[in-house]
Design a protein around this motif. Structure first.
Motif, short mmCIF file in Angstrom:
data_model
loop_
_atom_site.label_atom_id
_atom_site.label_comp_id
_atom_site.label_asym_id
_atom_site.label_seq_id
_atom_site.Cartn_x
_atom_site.Cartn_y
_atom_site.Cartn_z
N THR A 1 1.05 -1.46 -0.15
CA THR A 1 0.30 -0.21 -0.22
C THR A 1 1.01 1.18 0.06
O THR A 1 1.66 1.27 0.48
N PRO B 1 -4.45 -1.90 10.63
CA PRO B 1 -4.58 -0.98 10.42
C PRO B 1 -4.94 -0.61 12.13
O PRO B 1 -5.32 -0.88 12.99
N GLN C 1 -4.23 4.32 6.84
CA GLN C 1 -5.27 3.26 7.04
C GLN C 1 -6.13 3.15 8.60
O GLN C 1 -5.54 3.17 9.37
N ALA D 1 -7.73 5.86 4.61
CA ALA D 1 -8.93 4.70 3.90
C ALA D 1 -9.61 4.12 4.82
O ALA D 1 -8.68 3.76 6.01
N ILE E 1 -7.85 0.98 -1.88
CA ILE E 1 -7.54 1.78 -1.25
C ILE E 1 -6.66 2.83 -2.21
O ILE E 1 -5.97 4.20 -2.15
#
Length: 516
Positions: free
Chosen positions: A214, A369, A220, A346, A334
């Motif tokens: 990511t 997250p 996140q 996100a 995301i």
């Protein structure tokens, strides 16, 4: 940081890049553009939102600047998995090739063949298409791919997910073997690696980040919903949107039916939201995306048709209403925020029934997250029981429940998505007026009706004329059964009831009997 002027692009292309406001190339652009300009095959792997589209569009414009297209024979081919992504690539090509005389055509479903065929007949340099519509034109005899010099496959892993690999293999076989090929994707499953080994010639592998990672610019968070009831999830989503204070955001759902329900629920509660998925008309899909890009639409509720490759830099928030079926889709979802160096946020709603999918996402991204707390009362968030719940508790399966595969998946009514518009409207009791209970009217006494009389049928004045008898014919070779006047004999085997056709005298048989 690498400047575009250091990559070997022509002055015309550099001017087009400068007009868009970009001066510094991303890592994938800095490494892929020089290799592509040299004519080598490229296998590019990078995080979504890092500029892969420009990484193959800019060298394509430079390499095709000299030359002329022939009718029905494009010189370059770009394959994209979805209509929206193909349309975005076409917009990028038009933007970067405005200083040249290069022509292009967009071949996607949902629009008429006639306009596309007219462009093909005039001749185009670059053809941007989805696999299905491209092969449709080829089978109609409107397209020849023997003149393709450069071929690009964008979002190659999405091609695998959507079942396009057989079509891609066929397209490769229809194009010249000595063409230049560029593969770009955010992830590289083993099946795609096998495909690249089959069709690419000594490709330069450019991997600017570990596959399926990511973006570091994206914050996140996860929100735990104590109930798997869809009404509770929608309550948490609305509270999260209000708390986040979004500018523009995308809400991702796993199923098309869920997209419609969530969008309708948000509208009922006063949010500016609209749905987009594969079952909608192409004109409506393009209009919705255009409104979202321009800022006229604030919230886009989407299926995974919008999760891959769509470049909308102004998206500030992404909400995963459903935990994705495939962990890789979480990375793509995301990736719609935090693009081009921007920051983004996100969120993912996790219910007790999402444990398996959530564990796969955590394993893929390598971290958990941060949890976002919502002070909500879920006691009233209970959906009205629906028909079919009893069958599902017994272990019955919804036959139509399949995840979306590029519009090919069928429309199923899942347990979470089997709600009616009335149940969605139940989320907002303030939007509905309470109707008083209908009072039962007292039954009034009815007066007895007079019996109806039926008039007798009129008697005919004269009897009908008798039907003339047919002339008797002798029948040879047939034994007589009974004489004409032998009406009182009973046939053995029928009991006391004799069918009328047996009791009627047979003229031919009787005549033969009298002759004897």
């Amino acid at each position: 940081m690498t400047e575009f002027s250091d990559l070997g692009l022509s002055p015309t292309t550099l001017q087009a890049v400068a007009d868009t406001g970009y001066t510094t190339a991303t890592p994938i652009q800095a490494q892929a553009i020089p290799v592509a300009l040299a004519g080598q095959d490229v296998l590019g792997i990078a995080q979504t939102g890092t500029g892969k589209t420009a990484a193959f569009t800019l060298p394509m414009v430079d390499r095709l600047a000299s030359g002329r297209a022939k009718a029905r024979m494009p010189r370059a081919l770009v394959i994209a998995p979805t209509r929206e992504l193909a349309d975005q690539v076409a917009a990028s090509f038009e933007k970067y090739a405005k200083g040249t005389k290069l022509s292009w055509a967009l071949l996607i479903g949902g629009v008429s063949f006639g306009d596309q065929e007219k462009k093909l007949d005039r001749g185009v340099d670059v053809l941007i298409a989805t696999p299905g519509r491209l092969l449709d034109h080829f089978e109609r005899g409107k397209l020849l791919m023997t003149g393709v010099q450069m071929m690009v496959v964008d979002e190659a892993d999405r091609m695998l997910d959507m079942g396009f690999i057989p079509d891609i293999e066929r397209i490769f076989k229809l194009t010249p073997p000595k063409k230049q090929t560029l593969f770009f994707s955010a992830t590289m499953p083993p099946e795609i690696t096998r495909l690249t080994k089959q069709f690419l010639r000594d490709p330069v592998r450019i991997e600017v980040a570990r596959p399926a990672t990511t973006n570091a610019n994206i914050t996140q968070r996860l929100v735990k919903v104590p109930s798997s009831d869809p009404k509770a999830k929608r309550l948490a989503l609305r509270a999260l949107i209000e708390k986040a204070g979004i500018e523009t955001g995308i809400v991702f759902c796993n199923r098309k039916t869920e997209v419609d329900i969530v969008a309708k629920s948000l509208k009922v509660h006063g949010f500016d939201a609209a749905p987009i998925h594969g079952d909608l008309d192409q004109t409506q899909r393009m209009k919705t995306l255009a409104d979202f890009r321009s800022g006229a639409l604030k919230i886009l509720v989407a299926s995974d048709v919008a999760a891959r490759g769509l470049d909308i830099p102004a998206v500030s928030h992404v909400f995963n209403y459903d935990v994705p079926h495939h962990a890789d889709d979480y990375v793509h979802r995301i990736g719609r925020t935090g693009r081009a160096g921007r920051t983004g946020e996100a969120y993912m709603l996790v219910t007790p029934s999402d444990d398996k999918g959530f564990d796969k996402v955590i394993k893929l991204i390598g971290s958990t997250p941060e949890e976002e707390k919502l002070d909500l009362d879920y006691s009233n968030a209970v959906t009205v029981k629906r028909e079919g719940d009893r069958d599902r508790k017994r272990g019955g399966r919804d036959r139509g429940d399949r995840e979306e595969r590029g519009g090919r998946g069928r429309r199923g009514r899942s347990e979470d998505a089997a709600e009616t518009p009335a149940e969605v409207a139940a989320d907002a009791p303030e939007a509905l007026e309470e109707r008083p209970a209908r009072e039962r009217r007292p039954r009034r006494d009815r007066e007895p009706r007079e019996p109806r009389t039926v008039a007798p049928a009129p008697i005919e004045a004269e009897p009908r004329a008798a039907r003339p008898e047919r002339p008797e014919r002798p029948v040879r070779g047939v034994q007589p059964v009974r004489d004409r006047d032998d009406d009182d004999r009973r046939v053995v085997g029928f009991g006391a009831d004799i069918p009328a056709f047996l009791a009627r005298p047979t003229p031919g048989v009787a005549k033969a009997n009298t002759d004897n």
